[in-house]
Design a protein around this motif. Sequence first.
Motif, short mmCIF file in Angstrom:
data_model
loop_
_atom_site.label_atom_id
_atom_site.label_comp_id
_atom_site.label_asym_id
_atom_site.label_seq_id
_atom_site.Cartn_x
_atom_site.Cartn_y
_atom_site.Cartn_z
N ILE A 116 6.87 -3.25 0.42
CA ILE A 116 6.56 -3.39 1.78
C ILE A 116 6.87 -2.44 2.66
O ILE A 116 6.20 -2.03 3.58
CB ILE A 116 7.32 -4.88 2.37
CG1 ILE A 116 6.73 -6.25 1.55
CG2 ILE A 116 6.95 -5.11 3.94
CD1 ILE A 116 7.53 -7.36 1.69
N ALA A 117 7.89 -1.91 2.71
CA ALA A 117 8.55 -0.65 3.53
C ALA A 117 7.47 0.54 3.19
O ALA A 117 7.05 1.17 3.95
CB ALA A 117 9.94 -0.27 3.26
N PHE A 118 7.22 0.81 1.92
CA PHE A 118 6.16 1.94 1.60
C PHE A 118 5.04 1.48 2.04
O PHE A 118 4.39 2.58 2.74
CB PHE A 118 6.27 1.90 0.21
CG PHE A 118 5.44 3.14 -0.42
CD1 PHE A 118 5.88 4.44 -0.38
CD2 PHE A 118 3.96 2.92 -0.73
CE1 PHE A 118 4.96 5.40 -0.62
CE2 PHE A 118 3.29 3.80 -1.22
CZ PHE A 118 3.81 4.93 -1.26
N LEU A 158 3.97 -0.25 4.95
CA LEU A 158 4.19 -0.28 6.26
C LEU A 158 4.22 1.13 6.77
O LEU A 158 3.65 1.39 7.81
CB LEU A 158 5.20 -1.58 6.77
CG LEU A 158 4.73 -2.80 6.50
CD1 LEU A 158 5.89 -3.71 7.19
CD2 LEU A 158 3.41 -3.02 7.15
N GLY A 159 5.33 1.76 6.24
CA GLY A 159 5.69 3.07 6.82
C GLY A 159 5.68 4.18 6.06
O GLY A 159 5.19 5.36 6.43
N GLY A 160 6.09 4.26 4.98
CA GLY A 160 6.46 5.32 4.11
C GLY A 160 4.97 6.07 3.86
O GLY A 160 5.09 7.21 3.84
N TYR A 161 4.03 5.13 3.11
CA TYR A 161 2.81 5.67 2.91
C TYR A 161 2.44 6.85 3.92
O TYR A 161 2.01 7.91 3.55
CB TYR A 161 2.02 4.67 2.77
CG TYR A 161 0.64 5.09 2.17
CD1 TYR A 161 0.50 5.69 1.01
CD2 TYR A 161 -0.61 4.68 2.80
CE1 TYR A 161 -0.98 6.08 0.43
CE2 TYR A 161 -1.96 5.33 2.45
CZ TYR A 161 -1.69 5.80 1.24
OH TYR A 161 -3.06 6.22 0.84
N SER A 162 2.43 6.47 5.05
CA SER A 162 1.60 7.28 6.34
C SER A 162 2.58 8.46 6.53
O SER A 162 1.80 9.61 6.68
CB SER A 162 1.41 6.50 7.52
OG SER A 162 2.97 6.04 7.88
#
Lengths: 481, 220
Positions: free
Chosen positions: A69-71, A73-77
Amino acid sequence: MNGPYGPGRPPYGPPPRPRFTPPMYGPAPYGYGPPPYGPPPKPPVHFSHGVHRLHMATAVINAVGVVVIAFVLGGYSLLLTQTPDGVALVLTPRIIARFLAVMLPATVVAAAIGFWSWWSLKFWISGDDLVVETGILRRRNRRIPLAHMQAVDVVRPLVSRLFGLAEVRVELAGGDQAETKFRFLGRPPAEQLRAELLARAAGLPGHTPEAPERPYWRVGFGTLLGSQLMKLPVIGALMLLVALLAFGVVFGEPGVLAAALPVLLGLARGVVAPLVMHTNFTAALSPDGLRLRYGLMETRMQTVPPGRVQAVRVVEPVLWRGNGWARIDVTVAGYVGDRQALSSVLLPVAPREVALRMVGLVFPGTNAEAVPLLPAPRSWLAPFRKGEAGTDDRLFVTRRGRVCRRLDVVAHARAQSVRLTAGPFQRLLGLGTVHIDAPPGPVQVAAEDRELGEARAIVESAAGRAHRARATDIRTERWAR
Amino acid sequence: MNAGDQYPNPRAAQDMPPGSPSMLPPGASLGPQHGPMPPPPAPNGPSMPSVVPIGARAEQAFDPPSGMAWVRVSPKLTWQRRITVLLWALPVTVVGAFVLSRTRGLAGGLIWLAVVLVACAVGWIVAELSYRSWGFAERADDLLVTHGFFVRHLVVVPYGRMQYVDVTAGLLEQWLGVATVRLHTAAAATDARIPGLPARDAAILRDRLAQKGEARSIGL
């Protein structure tokens, strides 16, 4: 004497046949027992003693879920950079450092959450209750009287199957909050927990080995596929789809795809989903109740103890009648909401006689076919709608539907209340409808459009029979005692 | 009483010997220990054409169990309904009349007023009729509740099936000194409630029902 679900441990009357087989001493004869090679098997867990936790892997699975979920939501960008050509994935050390600076703390937090969720759930069996304690700072202690257990399911979703894990669900009557989930346990412990809960609920010591079962019916894949296709809405949708595609090809009009897509999705939902869900459907009888196993992606093992089925419907769609097929839907008090849709089928497709025998097993000592049915009076307002209803001392049976024939069966001993309703039009014709109320579920039994005087007599007789049936009903809370 | 008496149609009596499963059991088979006798079976067999005027039977179908009378609820129920109607009518009238007089002129507003007045009058009468339709009877083993003016209902709830009983009173009900007793069973369809009971009676009835339920409680 036959037990409620076929021969086995008789529930009442004669003393139960001991289920406990004495342990075998000395070397086991050839061909029995564990193979002599490989690591020695772990001693089986006994849930009746001590406090237990879920499988350790639960912590890992929960943590991985949080990381994903963290990836997303935020990590990917953070990995992407804006270049003149557009968004691109450029891995420079600086970007990787930035990514790790965010994701590493997130991973630590996720691990903590996973561990916390695993650590905070404890359960044990105390007397006749299953106790589940959640939370560390704010403790919540839930006692589940096993006598009120409605069903125990062992569910193995696809992901957990890869790790050899399983989920145990304990269903109680009483709304959406009344389900207790144990996700996840190892597969052998999950089955052991299920067996112990059932043994305890039956009034036997927890170390009792699992009750033997007798296979009752197995649904072949071909039959299942055929039964799903041989439905009027499905055939209609297929014809519509073919017509749309033919139109698209003949006139070179790709726009029909927009119309074909919803049809295709509807077919996937109406045909493929039940097909996948009920693949390898087997029903077995055991003294602990009906055992159903099914599923392709997500396998379920459902156990419905004796006396937990509230009402039954035998459905015969018009196209199935040529093959003599029928489906059985049930209402079990525990399943509410979307769990109901998942677990309301007792037999997805079977020959009619097999289905009716199953109904006889669910309501032991009865024969739904033998109940004499009387048709409702015809009237000028409803010349074709003609339901039939009948009752004997154990069952209340209605049959209706010309195209899709339905036989609704409820046991008087399970009826919650009896209602008579008469709308303005019905009263004009002197008609009324008698409802035999069961807990919420797919099966609701009603004798429609009976002549009012008769309807009142049905109400009185049903109330009286229900009273007598409850008085003589074998107590199913402790079915082995 | 012999079998022939129970089935006026001699053929029916032959087809269904006494004691055999049938739709319409002889009333005597319920036995005296199960509370008052239910009303005798309809004079004709279940599926035979009726010779009794339909209207008379239709009314009998919602009669109290024989030997008992419906316990009626407080007439304050009528006033509770009427006040509710007025409380709804007031904003509807004001807003509707305002909007219509703006768009359609004074005539529009007046027509709206007339429509609301007629609706109020209908509500006024229905409140009384609906109050009269409410009734309940406590038998030895079950509670009977009847209500409904347009759609008539009769609910038979065995005491042993009651999960819990609660008493509720909204603001208006509190002001009128009445309360609603509601019986819950495991079936959601069981809509057994008795509105418009004086608050004291409601509490007493709740305790009595709960006591009877406790004594006869069974699982699902």
